[in-house]
Design a protein around this motif. Sequence first.
Motif, short mmCIF file in Angstrom:
data_model
loop_
_atom_site.label_atom_id
_atom_site.label_comp_id
_atom_site.label_asym_id
_atom_site.label_seq_id
_atom_site.Cartn_x
_atom_site.Cartn_y
_atom_site.Cartn_z
N HIS A 1 0.83 -1.21 0.00
CA HIS A 1 0.00 0.00 0.00
C HIS A 1 0.86 1.26 0.00
CE1 HIS A 1 -3.38 2.62 0.83
NE2 HIS A 1 -2.73 3.09 1.88
N ALA A 2 1.94 1.22 0.76
CA ALA A 2 2.82 2.39 0.87
C ALA A 2 4.24 1.94 1.21
CB ALA A 2 2.31 3.35 1.95
N ILE A 3 5.20 2.76 0.76
CA ILE A 3 6.61 2.52 1.04
C ILE A 3 7.17 3.77 1.71
CG2 ILE A 3 8.89 1.98 0.08
CD1 ILE A 3 6.72 -0.18 -0.51
N PHE A 4 7.82 3.57 2.85
CA PHE A 4 8.49 4.67 3.56
C PHE A 4 9.97 4.34 3.65
CE2 PHE A 4 4.11 4.97 4.91
CZ PHE A 4 3.87 6.33 4.84
N LEU A 5 10.80 5.25 3.17
CA LEU A 5 12.24 5.09 3.22
C LEU A 5 12.80 6.04 4.26
CD1 LEU A 5 14.78 4.00 1.00
CD2 LEU A 5 15.06 6.46 1.31
N PHE A 6 13.45 5.48 5.27
CA PHE A 6 14.00 6.28 6.36
C PHE A 6 15.33 6.90 5.94
CE2 PHE A 6 11.96 4.84 10.57
CZ PHE A 6 10.72 4.83 9.99
N ASP A 7 15.45 8.22 6.15
CA ASP A 7 16.74 8.87 5.94
C ASP A 7 17.73 8.31 6.95
OD1 ASP A 7 15.84 10.39 3.81
OD2 ASP A 7 15.52 12.21 4.99
N ARG A 8 18.98 8.31 6.54
CA ARG A 8 20.03 7.64 7.31
C ARG A 8 20.37 8.33 8.63
NH1 ARG A 8 24.68 7.99 4.40
NH2 ARG A 8 25.65 6.77 6.01
N LEU A 9 20.72 7.49 9.58
CA LEU A 9 21.33 7.90 10.84
C LEU A 9 22.76 7.36 10.83
CD1 LEU A 9 18.37 6.86 13.18
CD2 LEU A 9 19.10 9.20 12.69
N PRO A 10 23.61 7.83 11.72
CA PRO A 10 24.96 7.23 11.79
C PRO A 10 24.87 5.74 12.12
CG PRO A 10 24.84 9.28 13.05
CD PRO A 10 23.43 8.93 12.65
N ILE A 11 25.76 4.97 11.53
CA ILE A 11 25.79 3.52 11.76
C ILE A 11 26.12 3.25 13.23
CG2 ILE A 11 27.13 1.42 11.30
CD1 ILE A 11 25.35 1.90 9.04
N LYS A 12 25.32 2.38 13.83
CA LYS A 12 25.60 1.89 15.18
C LYS A 12 25.93 0.41 15.06
CE LYS A 12 22.76 4.70 18.27
NZ LYS A 12 21.64 4.66 19.19
N ASP B 1 29.38 -0.31 6.80
CA ASP B 1 29.91 0.99 7.20
C ASP B 1 29.05 2.07 6.55
OD1 ASP B 1 30.70 1.12 4.51
OD2 ASP B 1 32.82 0.81 4.95
N ASN B 2 29.38 3.34 6.77
CA ASN B 2 28.57 4.44 6.24
C ASN B 2 28.48 4.43 4.71
OD1 ASN B 2 27.50 5.79 8.54
ND2 ASN B 2 29.55 6.54 9.00
N ALA B 3 29.58 4.12 4.04
CA ALA B 3 29.56 4.09 2.57
C ALA B 3 28.63 2.98 2.07
CB ALA B 3 30.98 3.88 2.03
N ALA B 4 28.70 1.81 2.68
CA ALA B 4 27.82 0.70 2.28
C ALA B 4 26.36 1.03 2.58
CB ALA B 4 28.23 -0.58 3.00
N ALA B 5 26.12 1.69 3.70
CA ALA B 5 24.75 2.08 4.06
C ALA B 5 24.19 3.07 3.03
CB ALA B 5 24.72 2.68 5.46
N GLN B 6 25.01 4.02 2.61
CA GLN B 6 24.57 5.00 1.60
C GLN B 6 24.24 4.29 0.29
OE1 GLN B 6 23.98 8.32 1.81
NE2 GLN B 6 23.30 8.26 -0.31
N GLN B 7 25.09 3.37 -0.11
CA GLN B 7 24.87 2.62 -1.35
C GLN B 7 23.57 1.80 -1.27
OE1 GLN B 7 27.63 -0.59 -2.23
NE2 GLN B 7 27.46 -0.16 -4.43
N LEU B 8 23.34 1.15 -0.15
CA LEU B 8 22.11 0.38 0.01
C LEU B 8 20.88 1.27 -0.06
CD1 LEU B 8 23.22 -2.12 2.80
CD2 LEU B 8 22.38 -2.74 0.50
#
Length: 188
Positions: A116-127, A135-142
């Motif tokens: 019905h709907a898709i919500f994409l969360f903006d990134r937070l720092p990797i914990k 890592d942050n680069a991989a998270a951005q790519q994903l």
Amino acid sequence: MINTQWIAITGAPSSGKTSVIDMLAAAGYATQAEVARDLIEQKLATGQTLADIRSPENTRALQRDILMRKSALEDAQDPDKIIFMDRGIPDSFAYFRQAGLDIAPVEKAAKKYRYHAIFLFDRLPIKADSVRTEDNAAAQQLEEMFLADYQRLGYDVTRVPVMPIMARADFILTHLGLPALSSKASLA
């Protein structure tokens, strides 16, 4: 394709999806946990190490297993019930590509149900935690791949900005025309 009332919440690892899903569950909404996290935690509980689980060959098997389990979970759900899902099937496109797998099984699974709907969360720092290796680069790519894959499937993706957990939950609920949790809390 079966149209559903399901809401997929996606985003990079460590973007806060699970915290919002947990808050929605505590408020009485139906939710579905992230299959990957549950599966990895089960494997860790049997004594496997994260390095073993995330080895290239095991990663390929893991991604196939995640897709199979996620598909089975969706098959067991009522398409007319509002369910907040920690990741949707299309998230597997990115993980299959990273593992060097053919995405044809994801294509097939992604065409069975329409969210019905898709919500994409903006990134937070990797914990760092017991199952997260990005890592942050991989998270951005994903994050970029998730957005592109949902859009390629014809979804309008609503971005959820970084804000406190309750505000993120309220953002989603308000967007869906449902009562905000903060208004329920003020009535209690």
